[in-house]
Design an enzyme around this catalytic site. Structure first.
Site, PDB file in Angstrom:
ATOM      1  N   ARG A  49       1.042   5.663  13.412  1.00 16.51           N
ATOM      2  CA  ARG A  49       1.233   5.128  12.059  1.00 16.51           C
ATOM      3  C   ARG A  49       1.616   6.284  11.150  1.00 16.51           C
ATOM      4  NH1 ARG A  49      -1.630   8.328  10.256  1.00 16.51           N
ATOM      5  NH2 ARG A  49      -1.649   7.245   8.272  1.00 16.51           N
ATOM      6  N   GLY A  50       2.043   5.911   9.940  1.00 15.25           N
ATOM      7  CA  GLY A  50       2.624   6.896   9.038  1.00 15.25           C
ATOM      8  C   GLY A  50       4.130   6.833   9.166  1.00 15.25           C
ATOM      9  N   ALA A  51       4.818   6.677   8.036  1.00 11.28           N
ATOM     10  CA  ALA A  51       6.264   6.430   8.066  1.00 11.28           C
ATOM     11  C   ALA A  51       7.059   7.461   8.870  1.00 11.28           C
ATOM     12  CB  ALA A  51       6.805   6.328   6.637  1.00 11.28           C
ATOM     13  N   ARG A  92       7.374  -2.999  12.060  1.00 10.77           N
ATOM     14  CA  ARG A  92       6.682  -2.795  10.774  1.00 10.77           C
ATOM     15  C   ARG A  92       7.740  -2.696   9.680  1.00 10.77           C
ATOM     16  NH1 ARG A  92       1.624   0.918  10.129  1.00 10.77           N
ATOM     17  NH2 ARG A  92       1.289  -0.646   8.515  1.00 10.77           N
ATOM     18  N   GLN A 199      -8.160   4.748   7.142  1.00 11.08           N
ATOM     19  CA  GLN A 199      -7.358   5.898   7.583  1.00 11.08           C
ATOM     20  C   GLN A 199      -7.790   7.200   6.916  1.00 11.08           C
ATOM     21  OE1 GLN A 199      -6.072   2.966   6.455  1.00 11.08           O
ATOM     22  NE2 GLN A 199      -4.136   2.458   7.461  1.00 11.08           N
ATOM     23  N   ASP A 240       5.635   5.281   2.014  1.00  7.77           N
ATOM     24  CA  ASP A 240       6.362   4.582   3.069  1.00  7.77           C
ATOM     25  C   ASP A 240       7.774   4.230   2.640  1.00  7.77           C
ATOM     26  OD1 ASP A 240       4.526   3.529   5.583  1.00  7.77           O
ATOM     27  OD2 ASP A 240       3.361   4.096   3.827  1.00  7.77           O
ATOM     28  N   ASN A 250       3.154   2.669  -0.918  1.00  2.77           N
ATOM     29  CA  ASN A 250       2.255   3.458  -0.071  1.00  2.77           C
ATOM     30  C   ASN A 250       1.058   2.578   0.268  1.00  2.77           C
ATOM     31  OD1 ASN A 250       1.670   6.009   1.233  1.00  2.77           O
ATOM     32  ND2 ASN A 250       0.007   6.259  -0.234  1.00  2.77           N
ATOM     33  N   LYS A 251       0.133   3.107   1.022  1.00  2.00           N
ATOM     34  CA  LYS A 251      -1.009   2.330   1.486  1.00  2.00           C
ATOM     35  C   LYS A 251      -1.712   1.620   0.335  1.00  2.00           C
ATOM     36  CE  LYS A 251      -1.751   1.936   4.917  1.00  2.00           C
ATOM     37  NZ  LYS A 251      -1.159   0.837   5.717  1.00  2.00           N
TER      38      LYS A 251
END
Length: 349
Positions: A49-51, A92, A199, A240, A250-251
């Site tokens: 995970r993470g762009a 995603r 996270q 992201d 973002n998250k």
């Protein structure tokens, strides 16, 4: 202390090796992949995970698809490649690095359409490796640019994980932290736990702690309190997707942090590799927001934390308005408002 890398490439065995981030911090296990289908699942299920890390992983996934393509003529091969690219892109939808990396791979194939398909497959292998290596350099440069905005003794708040575990190495938001550690700075990081998937506590706190950085985990609803106590001098988060006007996805929870930072007069910095900037997306309203499984909210560690059957709203991301952002820090430089004009200039350099 051990260095945790989200992505490894085994050149001899032609395999992608990913750290399983769904079981951190309790276990450190790596999973090997050599198919596009496996890579799709790794992204969808948030093994990776993470762009930036998703983009690198997808590039390898498209190479795996190309490797087993049944076509030996370019037209058929490229059609197959496009289909697999669309398949991987659907894993995603919010992270723009995913579609960016896949488009780079497609373009590389198209550039070499006059060559033998077997040779194109080898070229795509090298292109995926190049994207991987480039991400490392981008992250380090972002850190070098960001650290100029900080000073020894700084208190930093970060949200979610835009660290080494979200990229190939260094991270984006955490890159200046690693560099500050190398400089011998005395600084402190506060890491929001970042519900519902945690996270911040399971990933960011883990990697910073393993690196010997002074990190304190706080619950999401403590951010206002630590800001009011004067413990935070800067907020640094990743992203992201950034729209052309500077609105930043973002998250989930990042928007709330930005509102608090603005209220307390604390600078809000977005650490952003340029592939995360989507000039074709006009504003944050145009960014697709992924909605995730309800059980991420209603259960934790196998125990129900809400009534079974209760309605759940679980967007994975929110959009921070550009008005709340002090600067967007990229590998190409620091971008200040007005973002619509200055982000455009960034791509003209």
């Amino acid at each position: 202390m051990a260095e945790l890398l989200a992505i490894k490439w085994d050149d001899n065995r032609d395999k992608l090796i990913l750290l399983d981030q769904t079981i951190l911090p309790n276990k450190i296990e790596y999973i090997e992949y050599d198919t596009a289908e496996g890579v799709y699942d790794s992204i969808k299920d948030m093994i990776v995970r993470g762009a930036p890390a998703i983009g690198v992983t997808a590039a390898y996934g498209l190479y795996f698809a190309a490797k087993v393509a049944p076509e030996d003529k370019f037209e058929g091969f490229f059609k197959y490649l496009k289909e697999k690219s669309a398949y991987l892109d659907s894993s995603r939808p919010t992270a723009v690095n995913l579609s960016w990396a896949l488009k780079v791979m497609e373009s590389k194939a198209l550039e070499n359409k006059d060559k033998d398909v077997k040779e194109i497959k080898s070229i795509l292998r090298e292109e995926a490796k190049r994207i991987h290596e480039e991400d490392i350099e981008i992250c380090k440069t972002i850190g070098e640019n960001l650290i100029t905005l900080l000073k020894d003794g700084v208190g930093i708040l970060t949200h979610c994980n835009a660290g080494q575990l979200a990229t190939s190495k260094y991270g984006t938001a955490t890159s200046p932290m690693y560099l500050a550690k190398e400089k011998g700075w005395n600084f402190k990081v506060y890491s929001d736990e970042t519900r519902p998937r945690l996270q911040g506590s399971t990933l960011t706190a883990l990697e910073l702690y393993e690196a010997g950085i002074d990190v304190t985990t706080i619950t999401d609803n403590m951010a206002a309190m630590v800001m009011s106590q004067g413990k935070i001098d800067a907020v640094i988060v990743g992203c992201d997707r950034i729209a052309a006007n500077g609105d930043t996805a973002n998250k989930i929870g990042t928007m709330g942090v930005s509102i608090l930072a603005k209220y307390f007069g604390i600078p809000m910095y977005i650490a952003a590799p340029t592939p995360s900037i989507d000039i074709n997306t006009k504003t944050g309203e145009d960014i697709p927001i992924e909605e995730r499984n309800s059980e991420e909210v209603t259960s934790r560690f196998g125990v129900w934390t809400a009534p079974k059957g209760v309605k759940v709203y679980n967007p994975g991301f929110d959009v921070t308005p550009h008005e709340n952002i002090t600067a967007i820090v990229t590998e190409k430089g620091i971008v200040y408002p007005p973002f619509k004009e200055n982000l455009k200039k960034l791509f003209e350099k």
